[in-house]
Write a protein that holds these residues in place. Structure first.
Motif, PDB file in Angstrom:
ATOM      1  N   TYR A 179       6.907 -18.936  29.459  1.00  0.00           N
ATOM      2  CA  TYR A 179       5.723 -18.472  28.723  1.00  0.00           C
ATOM      3  C   TYR A 179       6.075 -17.293  27.824  1.00  0.00           C
ATOM      4  CZ  TYR A 179       2.325 -21.447  31.082  1.00  0.00           C
ATOM      5  OH  TYR A 179       1.589 -22.524  31.515  1.00  0.00           O
ATOM      6  N   ASP A 180       7.316 -17.204  27.391  1.00  0.00           N
ATOM      7  CA  ASP A 180       7.759 -16.193  26.439  1.00  0.00           C
ATOM      8  C   ASP A 180       7.682 -16.826  25.049  1.00  0.00           C
ATOM      9  OD1 ASP A 180       9.071 -14.407  24.780  1.00  0.00           O
ATOM     10  OD2 ASP A 180      10.791 -14.131  26.114  1.00  0.00           O
ATOM     11  N   LEU A 181       6.584 -16.593  24.356  1.00  0.00           N
ATOM     12  CA  LEU A 181       6.334 -17.267  23.082  1.00  0.00           C
ATOM     13  C   LEU A 181       7.400 -16.949  22.040  1.00  0.00           C
ATOM     14  CD1 LEU A 181       4.342 -19.210  21.743  1.00  0.00           C
ATOM     15  CD2 LEU A 181       3.118 -17.233  20.878  1.00  0.00           C
ATOM     16  N   LEU A 182       7.858 -15.712  22.003  1.00  0.00           N
ATOM     17  CA  LEU A 182       8.864 -15.344  21.007  1.00  0.00           C
ATOM     18  C   LEU A 182      10.183 -16.097  21.233  1.00  0.00           C
ATOM     19  CD1 LEU A 182       8.242 -11.520  20.625  1.00  0.00           C
ATOM     20  CD2 LEU A 182       7.421 -13.396  19.183  1.00  0.00           C
ATOM     21  N   ALA A 183      10.475 -16.422  22.461  1.00  0.00           N
ATOM     22  CA  ALA A 183      11.689 -17.182  22.757  1.00  0.00           C
ATOM     23  C   ALA A 183      11.491 -18.682  22.521  1.00  0.00           C
ATOM     24  CB  ALA A 183      12.118 -16.941  24.204  1.00  0.00           C
ATOM     25  N   GLU A 184      10.308 -19.178  22.786  1.00  0.00           N
ATOM     26  CA  GLU A 184      10.043 -20.621  22.715  1.00  0.00           C
ATOM     27  C   GLU A 184       9.648 -21.111  21.322  1.00  0.00           C
ATOM     28  OE1 GLU A 184      10.603 -22.693  25.189  1.00  0.00           O
ATOM     29  OE2 GLU A 184      10.995 -21.176  26.710  1.00  0.00           O
ATOM     30  N   LEU A 185       8.991 -20.272  20.552  1.00  0.00           N
ATOM     31  CA  LEU A 185       8.435 -20.696  19.264  1.00  0.00           C
ATOM     32  C   LEU A 185       9.480 -21.179  18.248  1.00  0.00           C
ATOM     33  CD1 LEU A 185       5.644 -21.036  18.083  1.00  0.00           C
ATOM     34  CD2 LEU A 185       5.807 -18.724  17.163  1.00  0.00           C
ATOM     35  N   PRO A 186      10.630 -20.525  18.109  1.00  0.00           N
ATOM     36  CA  PRO A 186      11.595 -21.026  17.122  1.00  0.00           C
ATOM     37  C   PRO A 186      12.031 -22.467  17.385  1.00  0.00           C
ATOM     38  CG  PRO A 186      12.162 -18.797  17.768  1.00  0.00           C
ATOM     39  CD  PRO A 186      11.051 -19.249  18.685  1.00  0.00           C
ATOM     40  N   ARG A 187      12.244 -22.810  18.627  1.00  0.00           N
ATOM     41  CA  ARG A 187      12.650 -24.188  18.959  1.00  0.00           C
ATOM     42  C   ARG A 187      11.517 -25.157  18.621  1.00  0.00           C
ATOM     43  NH1 ARG A 187      13.944 -23.548  24.045  1.00  0.00           N
ATOM     44  NH2 ARG A 187      15.989 -22.808  23.496  1.00  0.00           N
ATOM     45  N   LEU A 188      10.276 -24.782  18.957  1.00  0.00           N
ATOM     46  CA  LEU A 188       9.142 -25.659  18.666  1.00  0.00           C
ATOM     47  C   LEU A 188       8.981 -25.866  17.167  1.00  0.00           C
ATOM     48  CD1 LEU A 188       6.583 -27.260  19.380  1.00  0.00           C
ATOM     49  CD2 LEU A 188       5.341 -25.089  19.347  1.00  0.00           C
ATOM     50  N   LEU A 189       8.883 -24.786  16.413  1.00  0.00           N
ATOM     51  CA  LEU A 189       8.638 -24.923  14.977  1.00  0.00           C
ATOM     52  C   LEU A 189       9.806 -25.592  14.261  1.00  0.00           C
ATOM     53  CD1 LEU A 189       6.792 -21.605  14.064  1.00  0.00           C
ATOM     54  CD2 LEU A 189       5.870 -23.773  14.892  1.00  0.00           C
ATOM     55  N   GLY A 190      11.012 -25.355  14.725  1.00  0.00           N
ATOM     56  CA  GLY A 190      12.174 -25.987  14.120  1.00  0.00           C
ATOM     57  C   GLY A 190      12.263 -27.477  14.393  1.00  0.00           C
ATOM     58  N   GLY A 191      11.550 -27.952  15.413  1.00  0.00           N
ATOM     59  CA  GLY A 191      11.612 -29.356  15.776  1.00  0.00           C
ATOM     60  C   GLY A 191      10.425 -30.183  15.339  1.00  0.00           C
ATOM     61  N   LEU A 192       9.502 -29.585  14.611  1.00  0.00           N
ATOM     62  CA  LEU A 192       8.318 -30.325  14.155  1.00  0.00           C
ATOM     63  C   LEU A 192       8.664 -31.238  12.987  1.00  0.00           C
ATOM     64  CD1 LEU A 192       5.636 -27.506  14.299  1.00  0.00           C
ATOM     65  CD2 LEU A 192       5.970 -29.382  15.921  1.00  0.00           C
ATOM     66  N   PRO A 193       7.890 -32.294  12.807  1.00  0.00           N
ATOM     67  CA  PRO A 193       8.139 -33.193  11.663  1.00  0.00           C
ATOM     68  C   PRO A 193       7.970 -32.447  10.337  1.00  0.00           C
ATOM     69  CG  PRO A 193       6.515 -34.137  13.173  1.00  0.00           C
ATOM     70  CD  PRO A 193       6.763 -32.734  13.622  1.00  0.00           C
ATOM     71  N   PRO A 194       8.809 -32.720   9.350  1.00  0.00           N
ATOM     72  CA  PRO A 194       8.712 -32.037   8.055  1.00  0.00           C
ATOM     73  C   PRO A 194       7.349 -32.210   7.380  1.00  0.00           C
ATOM     74  CG  PRO A 194      10.738 -33.334   8.174  1.00  0.00           C
ATOM     75  CD  PRO A 194       9.935 -33.641   9.406  1.00  0.00           C
ATOM     76  N   GLU A 195       6.705 -33.352   7.610  1.00  0.00           N
ATOM     77  CA  GLU A 195       5.401 -33.584   6.958  1.00  0.00           C
ATOM     78  C   GLU A 195       4.308 -32.665   7.480  1.00  0.00           C
ATOM     79  OE1 GLU A 195       6.064 -36.917   9.981  1.00  0.00           O
ATOM     80  OE2 GLU A 195       7.223 -36.012   8.384  1.00  0.00           O
TER      81      GLU A 195
END
Length: 132
Positions: free
Chosen positions: A38-54
């Motif tokens: 639940y450490d958003l600063l650690a988890e967010l880069p992986r999530l946003l980097g893996g989203l579909p480009p569209e």
């Protein structure tokens, strides 16, 4: 001349994300995300980097204040500023809302990090089911 050995690169765990197919009908949940903490600063880069480009560039993330660790009001992720909005309402403590101006809004079910793999797979499959 000396040669310095480079330490091995740290392992980057795979993104655990399951998205619903994009259709013409709006959905209450667009998929499920199973973070490792639940450490958003650690988890967010992986999530946003893996989203579909569209999905475009996510500029705002709304999350439950009761679940995630303390965060600043904004952070730099994938070379862009992302506004972090903590909500204290109990309406959806198990979701994160991602906003991309001109592209849309996506609501992701957050599978608790300590969920067993079997249970997480069930949640993620249900969230991505086109008929749910």
């Amino acid at each position: 001349m000396t040669t310095a050995l480079q330490p091995p690169l740290p392992s980057h765990p795979l993104l655990r994300l399951s998205l619903a197919p994009r259709g013409t009908m709006p959905r209450p949940i667009d998929g499920a995300w199973w973070p490792r903490s639940y450490d958003l600063l650690a988890e967010l880069p992986r999530l946003l980097g893996g989203l579909p480009p569209e999905w475009g560039q996510i500029t705002s993330v709304t999350f439950s204040g009761s679940k995630w660790s303390a965060t600043p009001g904004r952070t730099l992720v994938c070379n862009q500023v992302v506004r972090l909005r903590r909500t204290v309402t109990a309406s959806d403590p198990d979701t994160v809302v991602l906003l991309a101006p001109g592209q849309g809004r996506w609501d992701l079910l957050v599978v608790p990090p300590d969920t067993t793999e079997h249970a997480a797979q069930v949640f993620m499959a249900a969230a991505a089911d086109d008929h749910s």
